[in-house]
Design a protein around this motif. Structure first.
Motif, PDB file in Angstrom:
ATOM      1  N   VAL A 293       0.862  -1.181   0.000  1.00 40.24           N
ATOM      2  CA  VAL A 293       0.000   0.000   0.000  1.00 40.24           C
ATOM      3  C   VAL A 293       0.902   1.236   0.000  1.00 40.24           C
ATOM      4  O   VAL A 293       1.511   1.568   1.009  1.00 40.24           O
ATOM      5  N   PRO A 294       1.018   1.903  -1.164  1.00 39.77           N
ATOM      6  CA  PRO A 294       1.864   3.095  -1.218  1.00 39.77           C
ATOM      7  C   PRO A 294       1.179   4.254  -0.489  1.00 39.77           C
ATOM      8  O   PRO A 294       0.026   4.560  -0.766  1.00 39.77           O
ATOM      9  N   THR A 295       1.899   4.866   0.420  1.00 38.75           N
ATOM     10  CA  THR A 295       1.365   6.006   1.169  1.00 38.75           C
ATOM     11  C   THR A 295       2.524   6.830   1.711  1.00 38.75           C
ATOM     12  O   THR A 295       3.536   6.260   2.124  1.00 38.75           O
ATOM     13  N   PRO A 296       2.372   8.170   1.709  1.00 34.57           N
ATOM     14  CA  PRO A 296       3.444   8.986   2.279  1.00 34.57           C
ATOM     15  C   PRO A 296       3.633   8.705   3.772  1.00 34.57           C
ATOM     16  O   PRO A 296       4.668   9.056   4.339  1.00 34.57           O
ATOM     17  N   ALA A 297       2.654   8.030   4.408  1.00 37.38           N
ATOM     18  CA  ALA A 297       2.781   7.688   5.827  1.00 37.38           C
ATOM     19  C   ALA A 297       3.425   6.315   6.030  1.00 37.38           C
ATOM     20  O   ALA A 297       3.468   5.801   7.152  1.00 37.38           O
TER      21      ALA A 297
ATOM     22  N   GLU B 258       2.904  -1.105   4.205  1.00 42.93           N
ATOM     23  CA  GLU B 258       2.600   0.283   3.834  1.00 42.93           C
ATOM     24  C   GLU B 258       3.935   0.981   3.621  1.00 42.93           C
ATOM     25  O   GLU B 258       4.749   1.056   4.539  1.00 42.93           O
ATOM     26  N   VAL B 259       4.187   1.438   2.395  1.00 43.56           N
ATOM     27  CA  VAL B 259       5.505   1.999   2.076  1.00 43.56           C
ATOM     28  C   VAL B 259       5.406   3.382   1.438  1.00 43.56           C
ATOM     29  O   VAL B 259       4.444   3.700   0.739  1.00 43.56           O
ATOM     30  N   SER B 260       6.443   4.179   1.679  1.00 41.34           N
ATOM     31  CA  SER B 260       6.570   5.509   1.077  1.00 41.34           C
ATOM     32  C   SER B 260       7.802   5.520   0.175  1.00 41.34           C
ATOM     33  O   SER B 260       8.805   4.883   0.490  1.00 41.34           O
ATOM     34  N   ILE B 261       7.733   6.233  -0.928  1.00 40.97           N
ATOM     35  CA  ILE B 261       8.914   6.327  -1.792  1.00 40.97           C
ATOM     36  C   ILE B 261       9.703   7.620  -1.570  1.00 40.97           C
ATOM     37  O   ILE B 261      10.629   7.904  -2.307  1.00 40.97           O
ATOM     38  N   GLY B 262       9.370   8.395  -0.563  1.00 41.12           N
ATOM     39  CA  GLY B 262      10.162   9.590  -0.274  1.00 41.12           C
ATOM     40  C   GLY B 262       9.368  10.605   0.518  1.00 41.12           C
ATOM     41  O   GLY B 262       8.148  10.481   0.658  1.00 41.12           O
ATOM     42  N   ASP B 263      10.077  11.608   1.014  1.00 39.92           N
ATOM     43  CA  ASP B 263       9.434  12.590   1.886  1.00 39.92           C
ATOM     44  C   ASP B 263       8.843  13.742   1.084  1.00 39.92           C
ATOM     45  O   ASP B 263       9.371  14.860   1.083  1.00 39.92           O
ATOM     46  N   TYR B 264       7.801  13.444   0.368  1.00 37.25           N
ATOM     47  CA  TYR B 264       7.031  14.425  -0.402  1.00 37.25           C
ATOM     48  C   TYR B 264       5.679  13.764  -0.628  1.00 37.25           C
ATOM     49  O   TYR B 264       5.533  12.555  -0.403  1.00 37.25           O
ATOM     50  N   VAL B 265       4.688  14.535  -1.057  1.00 37.29           N
ATOM     51  CA  VAL B 265       3.339  13.975  -1.180  1.00 37.29           C
ATOM     52  C   VAL B 265       2.921  13.902  -2.645  1.00 37.29           C
ATOM     53  O   VAL B 265       3.021  14.887  -3.381  1.00 37.29           O
ATOM     54  N   LEU B 266       2.489  12.729  -3.062  1.00 39.20           N
ATOM     55  CA  LEU B 266       1.920  12.534  -4.396  1.00 39.20           C
ATOM     56  C   LEU B 266       0.403  12.519  -4.269  1.00 39.20           C
ATOM     57  O   LEU B 266      -0.131  12.362  -3.182  1.00 39.20           O
ATOM     58  N   ILE B 267      -0.286  12.658  -5.386  1.00 36.26           N
ATOM     59  CA  ILE B 267      -1.751  12.681  -5.326  1.00 36.26           C
ATOM     60  C   ILE B 267      -2.302  11.288  -5.038  1.00 36.26           C
ATOM     61  O   ILE B 267      -3.303  11.129  -4.369  1.00 36.26           O
ATOM     62  N   GLY B 268      -1.616  10.284  -5.557  1.00 35.51           N
ATOM     63  CA  GLY B 268      -2.082   8.916  -5.345  1.00 35.51           C
ATOM     64  C   GLY B 268      -0.923   7.944  -5.446  1.00 35.51           C
ATOM     65  O   GLY B 268       0.206   8.339  -5.720  1.00 35.51           O
ATOM     66  N   GLY B 269      -1.214   6.661  -5.251  1.00 36.25           N
ATOM     67  CA  GLY B 269      -0.165   5.651  -5.189  1.00 36.25           C
ATOM     68  C   GLY B 269       0.342   5.154  -6.545  1.00 36.25           C
ATOM     69  O   GLY B 269       1.326   4.418  -6.597  1.00 36.25           O
ATOM     70  N   GLU B 270      -0.301   5.549  -7.653  1.00 35.14           N
ATOM     71  CA  GLU B 270       0.022   4.941  -8.950  1.00 35.14           C
ATOM     72  C   GLU B 270       1.482   5.121  -9.359  1.00 35.14           C
ATOM     73  O   GLU B 270       2.137   4.172  -9.806  1.00 35.14           O
ATOM     74  N   VAL B 271       1.982   6.349  -9.234  1.00 33.12           N
ATOM     75  CA  VAL B 271       3.371   6.589  -9.636  1.00 33.12           C
ATOM     76  C   VAL B 271       4.326   5.810  -8.728  1.00 33.12           C
ATOM     77  O   VAL B 271       5.337   5.258  -9.179  1.00 33.12           O
ATOM     78  N   ALA B 272       3.980   5.720  -7.446  1.00 30.55           N
ATOM     79  CA  ALA B 272       4.801   4.934  -6.520  1.00 30.55           C
ATOM     80  C   ALA B 272       4.827   3.466  -6.946  1.00 30.55           C
ATOM     81  O   ALA B 272       5.855   2.794  -6.824  1.00 30.55           O
ATOM     82  N   VAL B 273       3.721   2.949  -7.473  1.00 29.46           N
ATOM     83  CA  VAL B 273       3.695   1.557  -7.945  1.00 29.46           C
ATOM     84  C   VAL B 273       4.675   1.383  -9.104  1.00 29.46           C
ATOM     85  O   VAL B 273       5.419   0.394  -9.159  1.00 29.46           O
TER      86      VAL B 273
HETATM   87 CL1  6GU Z   1       4.105   5.672  -1.760  1.00 26.02          CL
HETATM   88  N1  6GU Z   1       2.174   7.433  -2.099  1.00 26.02           N
HETATM   89  C1  6GU Z   1       1.723   8.687  -2.116  1.00 26.02           C
HETATM   90  N2  6GU Z   1       0.444   8.880  -2.398  1.00 26.02           N
HETATM   91  N3  6GU Z   1       2.477   9.735  -1.862  1.00 26.02           N
HETATM   92  C2  6GU Z   1       3.744   9.500  -1.588  1.00 26.02           C
HETATM   93  C3  6GU Z   1       4.278   8.229  -1.554  1.00 26.02           C
HETATM   94  C4  6GU Z   1       3.462   7.214  -1.824  1.00 26.02           C
HETATM   95  N4  6GU Z   1       5.573   8.312  -1.245  1.00 26.02           N
HETATM   96  C5  6GU Z   1       5.827   9.589  -1.094  1.00 26.02           C
HETATM   97  N5  6GU Z   1       4.733  10.321  -1.293  1.00 26.02           N
END
Ligand code: 6GU
Length: 290
Positions: free
Chosen positions: A118-122, A166-181
């Motif tokens: 589950v991609p999430t900034p958290a 639940e994983v984050s790809i970096g310390d910034y916020v994306l609109i949704g998880g698609e790009v992280a996938v």
């Molecule tokens: Cl994995 N998802 C979203 N929505 N925002 C992000 C992220 C993921 N990683 C960093 N920002």
């Protein structure tokens, strides 16, 4: 490996068909199914989100939609769109004609529990180590949240059938998880044996030895009056290896000094870093000059 992606923007995942991932699909090392979450929406408006309990801005994705979606993907009964490689097809047997290992490599829903990502900034920061671990899995399922996220009970309930990350790809916020996938899938799939031609090319990646990779050069030896470092054309492999190691150390020290605290370093490495530090304090004295 089998990858399923659940999203409200299936077309966003189209890049998975291209380049390296397309090649993995073409070689039957990978199969990707993309599922439109709205397929599991029950009302006439096909709504997938609602306002948050407790108030606040934004919308939360609904458990009654996500629950059945993740159930049928785990069971292998979800009808999705199988991504075909964008590459010209190789002359080879189709997946259903393959026997043994290659077919097993894309066999969905084996004995192993699938991994739900589950991609999430958290989330926990996604690292090369995670990519290596995930590259050994048979079945990855990605749940793309939009808006303010997915009702937490979906994640808690899924943990009964999945290993959940639940994983984050970096310390910034994306609109949704698609790009992280796209990011995570590319990092994982390139590590599957047989996907990259040259094994050494990922053994020497930045991070595999805990350091950043140094600069690379190719022909011509002089370009726009800039010369390739002489050592690289010397033919002395010992000197080349030492030089590359030092470039790696210098770059890591300048850009990601915290990595040096955990990277395995030998005596020569430590001596070189000591020189860098000494040179820096000679250039920029810590006490201001009058
Ligand atoms: Cl994995 N998802 C979203 N929505 N925002 C992000 C992220 C993921 N990683 C960093 N920002």
């Amino acid at each position: 490996m089998k990858i399923d992606v659940v999203t409200i923007f299936p077309e966003y995942l189209d890049p998975l068909r291209h380049a390296l991932l397309g090649k993995a699909i073409e070689k039957d090392l990978l199969a990707v199914d993309v599922h439109d979450l709205r397929h599991w929406a029950t009302d006439v408006h096909k709504s997938v989100d609602d306002s948050p309990f407790g108030g606040g801005p934004g919308m939360v994705m609904k458990p009654e939609v996500w629950g059945p979606a993740l159930d049928s993907v785990a069971a292998g009964t979800a009808a999705g769109t199988r991504l075909d490689s964008s590459l010209p097809h190789l002359d080879r047997p189709r997946h259903d004609e393959l026997a043994g290992e290659a077919a097993a490599s894309v066999a969905p829903q084996g004995a192993q529990q699938p991994v739900l990502i589950v991609p999430t900034p958290a989330g926990k920061p996604f690292t090369q180590r995670d990519a290596q671990e995930l590259s050994r899995e048979q079945h990855l399922v990605f749940a793309c949240g939009r808006y303010e996220g997915i009702d937490q009970r979906v994640i808690d309930d899924a943990a009964r059938r999945y290993h959940v990350r639940e994983v984050s790809i970096g310390d910034y916020v994306l609109i949704g998880g698609e790009v992280a996938v796209l990011v995570i899938a590319e990092a994982v799939v390139r590590l599957i044996p047989g996907v990259l031609g040259n094994r050494r090319s990922h053994e020497e990646d930045s991070f595999s030895d805990g350091l950043l990779e140094g600069p690379s050069y190719t022909k011509p030896r002089v370009w726009r009056e800039l010369e390739v470092p002489e050592v690289l054309t010397s033919g002395n492999h010992g000197l080349v290896d030492r030089w590359r190691r030092e470039q790696s150390l210098a770059r890591t020290w300048a850009r990601r000094p915290e990595l040096l605290e955990t990277a395995p370093l030998d005596q020569a490495d430590r001596a070189f870093l000591e020189q860098l530090r000494a040179a820096e304090s000679a250039d920029a004295p810590s006490t201001p000059q009058p």
